[in-house]
Design an enzyme around this catalytic site. Structure first.
Site, PDB file in Angstrom:
ATOM      1  N   SER A 117     -16.238  22.295 -29.995  1.00  0.00           N
ATOM      2  CA  SER A 117     -16.486  21.025 -30.668  1.00  0.00           C
ATOM      3  C   SER A 117     -15.467  20.852 -31.787  1.00  0.00           C
ATOM      4  O   SER A 117     -15.084  21.812 -32.446  1.00  0.00           O
ATOM      5  CB  SER A 117     -17.899  21.032 -31.249  1.00  0.00           C
ATOM      6  OG  SER A 117     -18.001  20.144 -32.344  1.00  0.00           O
ATOM      7  N   LYS A 137     -19.917  25.789 -31.588  1.00  0.00           N
ATOM      8  CA  LYS A 137     -20.228  25.295 -30.236  1.00  0.00           C
ATOM      9  C   LYS A 137     -19.371  25.916 -29.144  1.00  0.00           C
ATOM     10  O   LYS A 137     -18.190  26.150 -29.307  1.00  0.00           O
ATOM     11  CB  LYS A 137     -20.052  23.772 -30.174  1.00  0.00           C
ATOM     12  CG  LYS A 137     -21.076  22.977 -30.939  1.00  0.00           C
ATOM     13  CD  LYS A 137     -22.509  23.184 -30.451  1.00  0.00           C
ATOM     14  CE  LYS A 137     -22.787  22.585 -29.101  1.00  0.00           C
ATOM     15  NZ  LYS A 137     -22.803  21.125 -29.109  1.00  0.00           N
ATOM     16  N   HIS A 146     -40.834  22.338 -11.321  1.00  0.00           N
ATOM     17  CA  HIS A 146     -41.073  21.411 -12.444  1.00  0.00           C
ATOM     18  C   HIS A 146     -40.452  21.928 -13.744  1.00  0.00           C
ATOM     19  O   HIS A 146     -40.905  21.582 -14.823  1.00  0.00           O
ATOM     20  CB  HIS A 146     -42.579  21.181 -12.659  1.00  0.00           C
ATOM     21  CG  HIS A 146     -43.352  20.921 -11.408  1.00  0.00           C
ATOM     22  ND1 HIS A 146     -43.541  19.660 -10.884  1.00  0.00           N
ATOM     23  CD2 HIS A 146     -43.949  21.772 -10.546  1.00  0.00           C
ATOM     24  CE1 HIS A 146     -44.244  19.734  -9.767  1.00  0.00           C
ATOM     25  NE2 HIS A 146     -44.497  21.007  -9.524  1.00  0.00           N
ATOM     26  N   SER A 162       0.835  -1.210   0.000  1.00  0.00           N
ATOM     27  CA  SER A 162       0.000   0.000   0.000  1.00  0.00           C
ATOM     28  C   SER A 162       0.861   1.246   0.000  1.00  0.00           C
ATOM     29  O   SER A 162       0.351   2.359   0.029  1.00  0.00           O
ATOM     30  CB  SER A 162      -0.941  -0.002   1.209  1.00  0.00           C
ATOM     31  OG  SER A 162      -0.197  -0.092   2.417  1.00  0.00           O
ATOM     32  N   ASN A 199      -2.123  -1.484  13.220  1.00  0.00           N
ATOM     33  CA  ASN A 199      -3.586  -1.297  13.181  1.00  0.00           C
ATOM     34  C   ASN A 199      -4.026   0.002  13.855  1.00  0.00           C
ATOM     35  O   ASN A 199      -4.845   0.750  13.314  1.00  0.00           O
ATOM     36  CB  ASN A 199      -4.288  -2.493  13.810  1.00  0.00           C
ATOM     37  CG  ASN A 199      -4.041  -3.773  13.025  1.00  0.00           C
ATOM     38  OD1 ASN A 199      -3.475  -3.723  11.932  1.00  0.00           O
ATOM     39  ND2 ASN A 199      -4.447  -4.907  13.572  1.00  0.00           N
ATOM     40  N   LYS A 205      -7.983   3.967   1.707  1.00  0.00           N
ATOM     41  CA  LYS A 205      -7.151   5.095   1.259  1.00  0.00           C
ATOM     42  C   LYS A 205      -7.450   5.475  -0.180  1.00  0.00           C
ATOM     43  O   LYS A 205      -7.647   6.648  -0.493  1.00  0.00           O
ATOM     44  CB  LYS A 205      -5.677   4.772   1.466  1.00  0.00           C
ATOM     45  CG  LYS A 205      -5.304   4.943   2.912  1.00  0.00           C
ATOM     46  CD  LYS A 205      -4.086   4.161   3.289  1.00  0.00           C
ATOM     47  CE  LYS A 205      -4.255   3.565   4.657  1.00  0.00           C
ATOM     48  NZ  LYS A 205      -5.182   2.404   4.711  1.00  0.00           N
ATOM     49  N   GLU A 259     -20.564  20.251 -16.669  1.00  0.00           N
ATOM     50  CA  GLU A 259     -20.951  18.858 -16.942  1.00  0.00           C
ATOM     51  C   GLU A 259     -20.044  17.883 -16.200  1.00  0.00           C
ATOM     52  O   GLU A 259     -20.491  16.841 -15.711  1.00  0.00           O
ATOM     53  CB  GLU A 259     -20.904  18.582 -18.441  1.00  0.00           C
ATOM     54  CG  GLU A 259     -22.002  19.321 -19.205  1.00  0.00           C
ATOM     55  CD  GLU A 259     -21.783  19.246 -20.704  1.00  0.00           C
ATOM     56  OE1 GLU A 259     -22.033  18.170 -21.277  1.00  0.00           O
ATOM     57  OE2 GLU A 259     -21.345  20.234 -21.309  1.00  0.00           O
TER      58      GLU A 259
HETATM   59  N1  ARG Z   1      -1.573  -0.887   5.126  1.00  0.00           N
HETATM   60  C1  ARG Z   1      -2.448  -1.254   6.176  1.00  0.00           C
HETATM   61  C2  ARG Z   1      -3.782  -0.498   6.044  1.00  0.00           C
HETATM   62  O1  ARG Z   1      -3.795   0.491   5.399  1.00  0.00           O
HETATM   63  C3  ARG Z   1      -1.847  -0.944   7.496  1.00  0.00           C
HETATM   64  C4  ARG Z   1      -2.309  -1.825   8.579  1.00  0.00           C
HETATM   65  C5  ARG Z   1      -1.804  -3.179   8.352  1.00  0.00           C
HETATM   66  N2  ARG Z   1      -2.094  -4.015   9.424  1.00  0.00           N
HETATM   67  C6  ARG Z   1      -1.927  -5.346   9.310  1.00  0.00           C
HETATM   68  N3  ARG Z   1      -2.193  -6.034  10.354  1.00  0.00           N
HETATM   69  N4  ARG Z   1      -1.547  -5.894   8.206  1.00  0.00           N
HETATM   70  O2  ARG Z   1      -4.785  -0.885   6.543  1.00  0.00           O
END
Ligand code: ARG
Length: 448
Positions: free
Chosen positions: A276, A282, A155, A23, A110, A324, A289
Site C-alpha cells: 500500500s 499491508k 456457507h 482490421s 468470407n 477478433k 484479486e
Molecule cells: N476483415 C473481415 C473479417 O474479419 C474479413 C472478411 C471480409 N469480408 C467482406 N466481405 N468484407 O470478418
C-alpha cells in the site's frame, strides 16, 4: 489504401471510413494461418487444373517465402492495408506479378477469414490446454508437500476437516474438466469452411477435401452459408475461457480469504503480492484479486460475442469482424491468468502450524460424533439431536467436544463409551470410510 474491390466504385472511401473499417491492426495476428491456408488453396487450384502447375508452384513457393520472412521479421506486418488478406495478396502481386492476381479464384475473404480463425482458435486452444496441464501439475506438486489438515466450509461456516491438499485437488478436478471441455470444443470445430466462397460455393470444381486435409481438419463444413456465417466455434472457445476463469476466480476468492489476517492459512510470495502507498504494514493479494476481476471481463466477452451473433441474418455480415478483438482479448486474459495462478500456487507458503491449531476448534468433528452414536445403535436423526445438544453445552462451557469429560458426555447418551474420543480425533476420522480417499491425494502417508 489499396483494396481488393475498387471496380464498382466511382469515388474513394472516406478516410474516416477506412480507419473505421480496417482490421489489419488486429487480424495481422492471424498472418501465419492466412498464408498457410492460401498455400493449401493455391496447391488445390493447381491440382484441379484451375491454375497451371507452374503458376501454382510459383504461388506456393512465394507464399512459403513470405511466411518465412515474416517469421523472421514480424515488423513486416505494417502498412496501409484493409486487412491481412489484402496484405498477403498485395505482397504476392509484388512478388509474382499477374500470377499473384490469380490466387483468389474460387475463394472469398468470407471463407478465408473463417478458415484462418478456425486454424488460429484450434492452435491457441491446444497451447492453452498445455498451460492448464502445467498449472494442474503445480497444484498437485504443492499438495504433495503439505500434510496439514484444515477446516472445510459450507456457507463459509466451519463444517468438517479435510487435508489442505484436498482443497487443491478440488480445483485440479475442475481444471481437468476445463481441459476436457477445450478438447471437446476443438473436436467440434474441426471442419474446414474453406471452399464455401462468399456464401454459395463456386462454379469451379474445387476439392474442398484436399484443402481440409492439408490444413489438418477432420472434414469440411457441408453447408456453405453456414460455413461463412457461423462463429459458434468462437463462442465455444469463449465459453471454455469463461468456465476456466470462473474456476480460477473461485480459487482466487478462497485464497484471498485464506490469506487474510483473520484466517492466516496461507501467505502469498512477495513476488505475487503488492503493498500500500499509505499503510506500511499491508501485503495485498493483488494477483488473485486481478484474476477474480478479469474473470468478469472474460464472461463479458462471451456475452459480447453472443450479442454480436444473435440478430445476424445469413450469411456473412461485417459485424463478425469484431470476433477478433473479442477472441484475442479473451485468450490473452485467460492465458495470463493461468500463468499467474501457476506461479502464485507454486510459491504459496502454507501456515501448517496455524492450520494444525485451527482444526482443534469449531466443532468440526460433530458429524463424526453423530456417526459414532449411529454405530452404537442410535438412528442418525436422534444422534444428530443428541450431538446438537452436546455442542450447545460445550459452547456454553467454552470447550470443544473432545475436551468434555467422559462423565459429562454420558449424561447425553449412555451409548457413549471410552472409545468416543477416537471418533473425535481428526487423524482417526480421516482413516474411515470414503474419507480415506482424501489421503490418497497426497504422496506422503499423513498418519502412520
Ligand atoms: N476483415 C473481415 C473479417 O474479419 C474479413 C472478411 C471480409 N469480408 C467482406 N466481405 N468484407 O470478418
Amino acid at each position: 489504401m489499396g483494396t481488393l474491390w475498387g471496380g464498382r466504385f466511382q469515388a474513394t472511401t472516406s478516410e474516416l471510413m477506412q480507419e473505421f473499417n480496417e482490421s489489419f491492426s488486429l487480424d495481422k495476428r492471424i498472418w501465419y494461418e492466412d498464408i498457410t491456408a492460401s498455400i493449401a488453396h493455391v496447391t488445390m487450384l493447381g491440382d484441379c487444373g484451375i491454375l497451371s502447375k507452374k503458376e501454382s508452384r510459383l504461388l506456393q513457393n512465394e507464399l512459403a517465402g513470405l511466411r518465412a520472412e515474416i517469421a523472421e521479421n514480424p515488423d513486416m506486418l505494417s502498412g496501409e492495408y484493409e486487412d491481412i488478406h489484402s496484405f498477403v495478396e498485395s505482397k504476392m502481386i509484388e512478388r509474382c506479378g499477374d500470377v499473384g492476381k490469380k490466387m483468389h479464384a474460387a475463394r472469398s475473404r468470407n471463407d478465408q477469414v473463417a478458415v484462418d480463425m478456425k486454424l488460429y482458435v484450434k492452435e491457441s486452444l491446444h497451447v492453452l490446454n498445455a498451460r492448464i496441464e502445467e498449472m494442474i501439475q503445480t497444484f498437485q506438486e504443492k499438495g504433495q508437500t503439505i500434510e496439514a489438515l484444515m477446516p472445510a466450509y459450507t456457507h463459509l461456516q466451519r463444517a468438517q476437516i479435510v487435508p489442505f491438499s484436498y482443497v487443491l485437488d478440488a480445483y485440479v478436478a475442475m481444471f481437468e474438466r476445463d481441459t476436457q471441455r477445450i478438447k471437446d470444443a476443438i473436436d467440434r470445430m474441426d471442419e474446414s469452411p474453406l471452399g464455401a466462397g462468399a456464401l454459395a460455393g463456386t462454379t469451379y470444381a474445387i476439392d474442398r477435401e484436399q484443402t481440409a486435409r492439408m490444413l489438418g481438419f477432420k472434414g469440411v463444413q457441408r453447408n456453405t452459408l453456414d460455413a461463412v456465417s457461423s462463429r459458434d466455434f468462437i463462442l465455444d472457445a469463449l465459453h471454455c475461457f469463461a468456465g476456466l476463469m470462473t474456476n480460477m476466480s473461485r480459487f482466487a476468492e478462497d485464497f484471498i480469504i485464506y490469506s487474510s489476517y483473520e484466517f492466516n492459512f496461507v501467505e502469498l510470495s512477495d513476488g505475487f503480492a503488492t503493498g500500500s502507498s499509505m499503510m506500511p504494514q499491508k501485503k495485498n493479494p493483488d494477483s488473485l484479486e486481478l484474476i477474480r476481476g478479469k474473470a468478469a471481463k472474460v464472461i463479458g466477452l462471451l456475452n459480447a460475442m453472443y450479442v454480436t451473433m444473435k440478430g445476424l441474418p445469413l450469411s456473412y455480415n461485417k459485424d463478425m469482424q469484431e470476433d477478433k478483438a473479442i477472441y484475442f482479448e479473451g485468450l490473452d486474459t485467460t492465458t495470463a491468468c493461468v500463468q499467474i495462478l501457476t506461479r502464485v500456487v507454486g510459491e504459496l507458503k502454507v501456515n501448517e502450524e496455524h492450520l494444525a491449531q485451527t482444526i482443534q476448534k469449531g466443532y468440526l468433528n460433530a458429524t463424526e460424533l453423530a456417526d459414532y452414536l449411529v454405530r452404537k445403535g442410535m438412528s442418525f436423526r436422534e444422534a444428530h439431536g443428541v450431538v446438537g445438544e452436546m455442542v450447545l453445552y460445550a459452547i456454553e462451557e467454552g470447550v470443544q467436544l473432545h475436551e468434555l469429560e467422559f462423565e459429562e458426555m454420558r449424561k447425553f447418551s449412555d451409548g457413549i463409551s471410552e472409545d468416543v474420543y477416537d471418533s473425535l480425533n481428526p487423524e482417526m476420522i480421516l482413516q474411515q470410510g470414503t474419507k480415506k480417499e482424501m489421503l490418497l491425494k497426497t504422496n506422503k502417508p499423513l498418519f502412520q
